[in-house]
Design a protein around this motif. Structure first.
Motif, PDB file in Angstrom:
ATOM      1  N   MET A 295       1.250  -1.401   0.237  1.00 19.13           N
ATOM      2  CA  MET A 295       0.033  -0.172   0.289  1.00 19.13           C
ATOM      3  C   MET A 295       1.420   1.519  -0.106  1.00 19.13           C
ATOM      4  O   MET A 295       0.436   2.300  -0.742  1.00 19.13           O
ATOM      5  N   ARG A 296       2.112   1.420   0.897  1.00 21.37           N
ATOM      6  CA  ARG A 296       2.664   2.798   0.622  1.00 21.37           C
ATOM      7  C   ARG A 296       4.380   2.777  -0.473  1.00 21.37           C
ATOM      8  O   ARG A 296       4.068   3.506  -0.569  1.00 21.37           O
ATOM      9  N   TRP A 297       4.276   1.535  -0.540  1.00 24.97           N
ATOM     10  CA  TRP A 297       4.510   1.689  -2.358  1.00 24.97           C
ATOM     11  C   TRP A 297       4.256   2.125  -3.443  1.00 24.97           C
ATOM     12  O   TRP A 297       4.331   2.674  -3.698  1.00 24.97           O
ATOM     13  N   ASN A 298       2.309   1.442  -3.463  1.00 22.01           N
ATOM     14  CA  ASN A 298       1.804   2.347  -4.430  1.00 22.01           C
ATOM     15  C   ASN A 298       1.438   3.717  -4.782  1.00 22.01           C
ATOM     16  O   ASN A 298       1.459   4.679  -5.871  1.00 22.01           O
ATOM     17  N   MET A 299       1.068   4.236  -3.490  1.00 22.56           N
ATOM     18  CA  MET A 299       1.573   5.707  -2.742  1.00 22.56           C
ATOM     19  C   MET A 299       2.556   6.467  -3.281  1.00 22.56           C
ATOM     20  O   MET A 299       2.538   7.520  -3.918  1.00 22.56           O
ATOM     21  N   ARG A 300       4.301   5.728  -2.716  1.00 19.09           N
ATOM     22  CA  ARG A 300       5.478   6.468  -3.564  1.00 19.09           C
ATOM     23  C   ARG A 300       5.578   6.187  -5.265  1.00 19.09           C
ATOM     24  O   ARG A 300       5.651   7.390  -5.125  1.00 19.09           O
ATOM     25  N   PHE A 301       4.822   5.638  -5.839  1.00 20.13           N
ATOM     26  CA  PHE A 301       5.215   5.282  -6.630  1.00 20.13           C
ATOM     27  C   PHE A 301       4.353   6.160  -7.436  1.00 20.13           C
ATOM     28  O   PHE A 301       5.520   7.294  -8.851  1.00 20.13           O
ATOM     29  N   GLN A 302       3.544   6.828  -7.152  1.00 19.28           N
ATOM     30  CA  GLN A 302       2.897   7.568  -7.770  1.00 19.28           C
ATOM     31  C   GLN A 302       3.219   9.029  -7.542  1.00 19.28           C
ATOM     32  O   GLN A 302       3.015   9.711  -8.500  1.00 19.28           O
ATOM     33  N   ILE A 303       3.791   9.109  -6.606  1.00 19.32           N
ATOM     34  CA  ILE A 303       4.741  10.181  -6.183  1.00 19.32           C
ATOM     35  C   ILE A 303       6.035  10.490  -6.928  1.00 19.32           C
ATOM     36  O   ILE A 303       6.179  11.515  -7.561  1.00 19.32           O
ATOM     37  N   ASP A 304       6.592   9.585  -7.135  1.00 16.78           N
ATOM     38  CA  ASP A 304       7.806   9.299  -8.209  1.00 16.78           C
ATOM     39  C   ASP A 304       8.147   9.211  -9.324  1.00 16.78           C
ATOM     40  O   ASP A 304       8.473  10.427  -9.864  1.00 16.78           O
ATOM     41  N   ASN A 305       6.818   9.106 -10.002  1.00 17.12           N
ATOM     42  CA  ASN A 305       6.143   9.178 -11.181  1.00 17.12           C
ATOM     43  C   ASN A 305       5.288   9.365 -11.480  1.00 17.12           C
ATOM     44  O   ASN A 305       4.408   8.675 -11.805  1.00 17.12           O
ATOM     45  N   PRO A 306       4.908  10.767 -11.241  1.00 15.44           N
ATOM     46  CA  PRO A 306       3.328  11.323 -11.743  1.00 15.44           C
ATOM     47  C   PRO A 306       2.924  11.176 -13.240  1.00 15.44           C
ATOM     48  O   PRO A 306       2.054  11.281 -13.365  1.00 15.44           O
ATOM     49  N   THR A 307       3.924  10.841 -14.035  1.00  9.26           N
ATOM     50  CA  THR A 307       3.850  11.365 -15.304  1.00  9.26           C
ATOM     51  C   THR A 307       3.199   9.751 -16.081  1.00  9.26           C
ATOM     52  O   THR A 307       2.619   9.198 -17.329  1.00  9.26           O
ATOM     53  N   ALA A 308       4.211   8.730 -15.625  1.00 13.50           N
ATOM     54  CA  ALA A 308       4.292   7.420 -15.915  1.00 13.50           C
ATOM     55  C   ALA A 308       3.229   6.414 -15.590  1.00 13.50           C
ATOM     56  O   ALA A 308       2.313   6.703 -15.075  1.00 13.50           O
ATOM     57  N   PRO A 309       2.750   5.620 -16.730  1.00 11.84           N
ATOM     58  CA  PRO A 309       1.080   4.507 -16.310  1.00 11.84           C
ATOM     59  C   PRO A 309       1.497   3.913 -14.647  1.00 11.84           C
ATOM     60  O   PRO A 309       2.789   3.401 -14.674  1.00 11.84           O
ATOM     61  N   PRO A 310       0.782   3.414 -14.472  1.00  9.78           N
ATOM     62  CA  PRO A 310       0.847   2.896 -13.004  1.00  9.78           C
ATOM     63  C   PRO A 310       1.535   1.339 -13.738  1.00  9.78           C
ATOM     64  O   PRO A 310       1.216   0.375 -14.143  1.00  9.78           O
ATOM     65  N   LEU A 311       2.742   1.377 -12.669  1.00  7.26           N
ATOM     66  CA  LEU A 311       3.149   0.001 -12.086  1.00  7.26           C
ATOM     67  C   LEU A 311       2.401  -0.706 -11.437  1.00  7.26           C
ATOM     68  O   LEU A 311       2.168  -0.284  -9.786  1.00  7.26           O
ATOM     69  N   LYS A 312       2.945  -2.217 -11.290  1.00  3.52           N
ATOM     70  CA  LYS A 312       2.435  -3.275  -9.647  1.00  3.52           C
ATOM     71  C   LYS A 312       3.875  -3.783  -9.067  1.00  3.52           C
ATOM     72  O   LYS A 312       4.708  -3.652  -9.264  1.00  3.52           O
ATOM     73  N   LEU A 313       3.874  -3.774  -8.130  1.00  7.88           N
ATOM     74  CA  LEU A 313       5.313  -4.355  -6.966  1.00  7.88           C
ATOM     75  C   LEU A 313       5.437  -5.268  -8.085  1.00  7.88           C
ATOM     76  O   LEU A 313       4.385  -6.573  -7.900  1.00  7.88           O
TER      77      LEU A 313
END
Length: 915
Positions: A295-313
């Motif tokens: 859950m925390r990783w998903n939040m951080r990834f969206q912040i680190d890569n705001p323009t990139a397509p969503p990825l899964k851990l």
């Protein structure tokens, strides 16, 4: 609402970062510089970067009192091996890093690990899986991921479970792709699966090049593929495979962990092209910590890569997270002080690589990393062998927009539907029932056979040749059409088997030139053509032999097996004056006479013990009575019940014996008793007779092994030669027996039925079969079809067509033994008679001695009520008793004479009445 949610997430992360920084500044920890080299534009690089950031924050939020602290220097390799090496040199020269984490590609890790060896700096990669990265040649390399060779046994287990015999690996032309191939081929061979072709795709291949390779694969028979590629190449490859029709029903695809580990991050078009494929991935056990981190990783990834397509851990994110923890804990346990680097003592001008300094802390840090074991997010994180220990793989099936769990594989239990650590099984043990159902390509639930005969491909090449026995196979080339025609028993069986296959099998005959004598050498060469891939299958009267199985596989035999003898037959019965003695063997005559005498003696003894006065008298009279008892049952002469039982059993014995004797004698007098002149091959050895065989046959070697002298073994070319040699006999320059394979013997007897018979088989042989290349998937289907043919009436019709009607020849089949009645035939009846007579005798003896003892006891027992008599009185009493006994006997004789007189008078009266 979404903007507010993002703001809250940002505030939480800033708060965590601030607290971590504050704790770090208060602690005054010793800094340990660590380099991180990633491809930050790749999917794995982006996932790992976020995980590494969270790992640093989480570790020092918990261990804020540590005396050491990692300082990361992240570099981007930009998918280039040279740039990755350049970044590594920069980190070593300008930042004096104590460790390098994450050379993402195996090709990058090889060179950077050599730099680590030179500078004594540990290199830890959580993505480089190529087996070529050997820990022996690269002592400072640590693999915080699995070796690609660890998954080959799970792939081989899948192949074995579904019964596939041929597999084509498809891999990218890189160190990562090539490294797994030797291990995969070996694992497949252990489960009897062949690799007829290996498809190599360049990493820079265009869609046109991929299409050409796929069309090439479509022309092959094999439809099972193992794909080992990075996600960069796998995405366009599977999209193109779906376009050309290779993701339809009948195909089977297995993808390695390089694709399966990122299955959740693939876009919809790539995922749709993978529908029906099976995948192997490292199994991560579920935990509450993993759920919180995700859950925390998903939040951080969206912040680190705001323009990139969503990825899964993915698992790579978990391994990168655990790697940071392992290095941080090792740094603290090693108690590292300020890093010192030793400069090479050289004076001449050198390149930067030659002037790399050597770390004084590298060996201690490496030892601390390898000795550190803990429970991480990915499970048990153990680098004790400088490589992550992988225990469990999960098998998945791509379906729709996701995947389903099919089963698991472990080294201890093999394939299973669920994890069960208590079950004991071999590595490759498994069956379809051990896995959940699979939705195969084309949304099919039918397991792919693993091979197809492509419509546009070449026909099955069937090798044929003319046999030394044309009835089995004759091949010739049509000079007008150029096609090859084949006829014969073996050809008809093959064509009937092909008709019974569950699919169409186009084929064409291709002629092979031999000496046309059917010799073993010619047929060895004929079969070897399959190994040379000149033919797909060869048919004919090919004996299944052990030495041929080294380079081909045989179908089930379609003929009888074994090697037997053909010998002349003769009338075994000499109808002379003494023919009445021949129904019983000498042993039977002897046994019957012994029991004849024994039975008479037993009855005589029984009657004697029973005080039968008819059996008392001189010895000649008793011998006559014995003979009489053994033949007749005279009620007036025999008085005891036991005697009558013995005679009844003996009468039953005589009745059975006489009936059998009569039947055997009748058969000898009316039916011709044809018997083989030889019934055992060892008789020929003892008498030194000559034997024959077909020239060029391996039977010659068998006869020599049995002990026949080479001068006694004669070779012949045709059935007529066999007939002439057998007719002459061994003493006249011929042979006493022909040793041959059973199918050929039946063919010979069909044309020469009169005067010969088959004896044996004397030696085991496998019969005739068809030869295919090793691991050919057609083997099982053709063998099943042969069973279908041989078990039906069509086989009888084919036999009558080419070999003849065997029912009209009475000599076909093994004829051995004699028609005489032997002692063994009546062993049970002899035992029954002997037991009855002996038991009766024992009972009678026991009864006799018991009564005698009782009588003697009564006579000698004194009378207590009377006074004891004197000697004179005793003599007087005995004299009186004797006189009294004499008078009783005299009265009895007188009464007997009176009875005789009365009987004579009554007879005279009856006569007078009649007159």
């Amino acid at each position: 609402m979404e903007i507010a949610h993002r703001v809250i997430q940002l505030l939480l992360l800033l708060t965590i970062n601030f607290s971590v920084a504050q704790n770090a500044s208060k602690g005054g920890a010793q800094e340990l510089h660590v380099g991180v080299i990633l491809d930050l534009e790749s999917m794995v690089g982006k996932i790992a970067q976020t995980s590494i950031s969270l790992a640093m924050e989480d570790f020092y939020a918990i261990h804020h009192n540590y005396s050491t602290k990692l300082v990361l220097h992240i570099r981007d390799s930009m998918k280039d091996d040279v740039r990755a090496a350049s970044q590594a040199v920069d980190l070593l020269e300008n930042y004096n890093v104590e460790a390098i984490i994450g050379p993402q590609k195996s090709s990058q890790a090889i060179f950077i690990s050599k730099l680590g060896n030179k500078s004594h700096v540990p290199v830890i990669s959580f993505t480089a899986t190529s087996p070529s990265l050997s820990s022996k040649s690269l002592p400072y390399f640590v693999r915080a991921t699995m070796n690609d060779s660890a998954q080959v046994n799970s792939i081989a287990s899948i192949v074995k479970t579904y019964g596939w015999r041929k597999v084509v690996p498809i891999y990218e032309d890189t160190d990562y792709g090539r490294g797994i191939m030797p291990f995969l081929v070996d694992a497949l061979q252990e489960v009897d699966a062949r690799v007829p072709y290996q498809s190599v795709i360049p990493l820079s291949a265009t869609t046109e090049q991929i299409s050409l390779e796929l069309y090439k694969l479509m022309t092959m028979q094999t439809t099972v593929f193992v794909v080992h590629m990075s996600i960069t190449l796998a995405s366009p490859f599977f999209i193109k495979a779906k376009e050309v029709g290779m993701m339809n029903k009948g195909y089977a695809w297995i993808v390695t962990d390089g694709v399966t580990n990122l299955i959740d991050s693939l876009n919809s078009s790539v995922l749709a092209s993978l529908n029906g494929a099976l995948g192997v991935e490292f199994f991560v056990p579920k935990s509450r910590e993993l759920d919180d981190f995700t859950m925390r990783w998903n939040m951080r990834f969206q912040i680190d890569n705001p323009t990139a397509p969503p990825l899964k851990l993915s698992i790579f994110g978990l391994w990168s997270y655990d790697t940071i923890w392992a290095v941080a804990q090792a740094a603290e346990k090693a108690g590292l002080v300020n890093a010192t680097f030793k400069t090479p003592g050289v004076t001449r001008k050198l390149t930067s690589l030659e002037t790399l300094e050597t770390s004084s802390n590298g060996a201690e840090l490496l030892q601390a990393i390898t000795m550190n074991k803990f429970r991480g997010l990915s499970g048990n994180f153990d680098l004790s062998d400088r490589q992550l220990q992988i225990l469990t793989f999960r098998i998945i099936n791509v379906v729709g927009k996701g995947w389903r769990e099919i089963g698991f594989w472990t080294a201890q239990n093999g394939i299973s539907q669920q994890l069960n650590k208590t079950r004991s099984a071999t590595t490759h043990l498994g069956s379809v029932s051990n896995l959940n159902p699979v939705i195969w390509p084309g949304e099919s639930i039918e397991i792919p056979r693993g091979f197809e005969i492509p419509v546009s491909g070449k026909k099955l090449q069937v090798g044929v040749c003319t046999s030394g026995y044309p009835e089995f196979m004759k091949a010739e080339k049509d000079h007008i059409t150029g096609s090859t025609k084949a006829i014969g028993f073996s050809v008809d069986v093959f064509e009937e088997a092909v008709k019974r296959l569950p699919y169409a099998l186009p084929y064409e005959y291709v002629i092979f030139s031999t000496k046309n004598d059917g010799s073993s050498e010619d047929y060895n060469d004929f079969v070897y053509q399959v190994y040379l891939e000149m033919y797909d299958i060869v048919i004919g009267d090919i004996t299944i032999r052990y030495n041929r199985t080294f380079y081909v596989d045989f179908t089930l035999p379609y003929t009888e097996s074994g090697i037997a003898m053909v010998v002349p037959v003769r009338d075994n019965i000499n109808k002379n004056t003494w023919i009445f003695l021949k129904p019983l063997a000498p042993g039977m005559w002897f046994g019957s006479i012994v029991f004849f005498i024994y039975t008479g003696v037993v009855v005589l003894v029984l009657e004697f013990l029973g005080n039968n006065k008819n059996v008392r008298g001189p010895i000649p009279k008793q011998l006559g009575i014995v003979m009489f008892f053994s033949i007749f049952e005279e009620k007036e002469l025999v008085q005891r019940f036991l005697s009558r039982i013995v005679l009844m059993v003996w009468l039953f014995f005589l009745m059975v014996l006489t009936s059998s004797y009569t039947a055997s004698l009748t058969s000898m007098l009316t039916v011709q008793q044809l018997q083989p002149t030889v019934t055992d091959v060892h008789e020929l050895l003892k008498t030194g007779e000559c034997v024959g065989y077909h020239r060029g046959s391996y039977v010659k070697g068998l006869l020599e092994e049995l002990g026949f002298d080479k001068s006694k073994i004669k070779a012949y070319d045709s059935p007529e030669d066999f007939h002439n040699a057998l007719s002459r006999g061994s003493n006249n320059g011929g042979i006493a027996a022909l040793v041959h394979e059973v199918p050929y013997i039946k063919l010979f007897l069909a044309n020469h039925c009169k005067g010969y018979t088959m004896v044996g088989p004397i030696y085991k042989a496998a019969g005739f079969g068809y030869a295919l290349s090793k691991g050919n998937p057609l083997l099982g289907d053709i063998s099943k079809a042969i069973l279908n043919v041989t078990g039906g009436d069509i086989m009888i019709e084919i036999g009558k067509k080419w070999i003849g009607d065997q029912d009209n020849c009475q000599n076909v089949g093994p004829v051995t033994g004699s028609s005489r009645l032997t002692f063994a035939n009546f062993r049970g009846l002899f035992i029954f008679t002997g037991v009855a007579s002996t038991s009766s005798l024992f009972i009678a003896l026991i009864t006799y001695f018991y009564k005698k003892k009782q009588k003697s006891t009564k006579i000698t027992l004194p009378n207590k009520n009377q006074p004891e008599e004197s000697g004179t009185d005793k003599e007087h009493t005995e004299l009186q008793e004797g006189n009294q006994g004499a008078r009783v006997e005299q009265n009895a004789q007188q009464a007997g004479r009176q009875e005789n007189v009365l009987e004579e008078q009554s007879s005279l009266e009856r006569v007078s009445d009649t007159n």
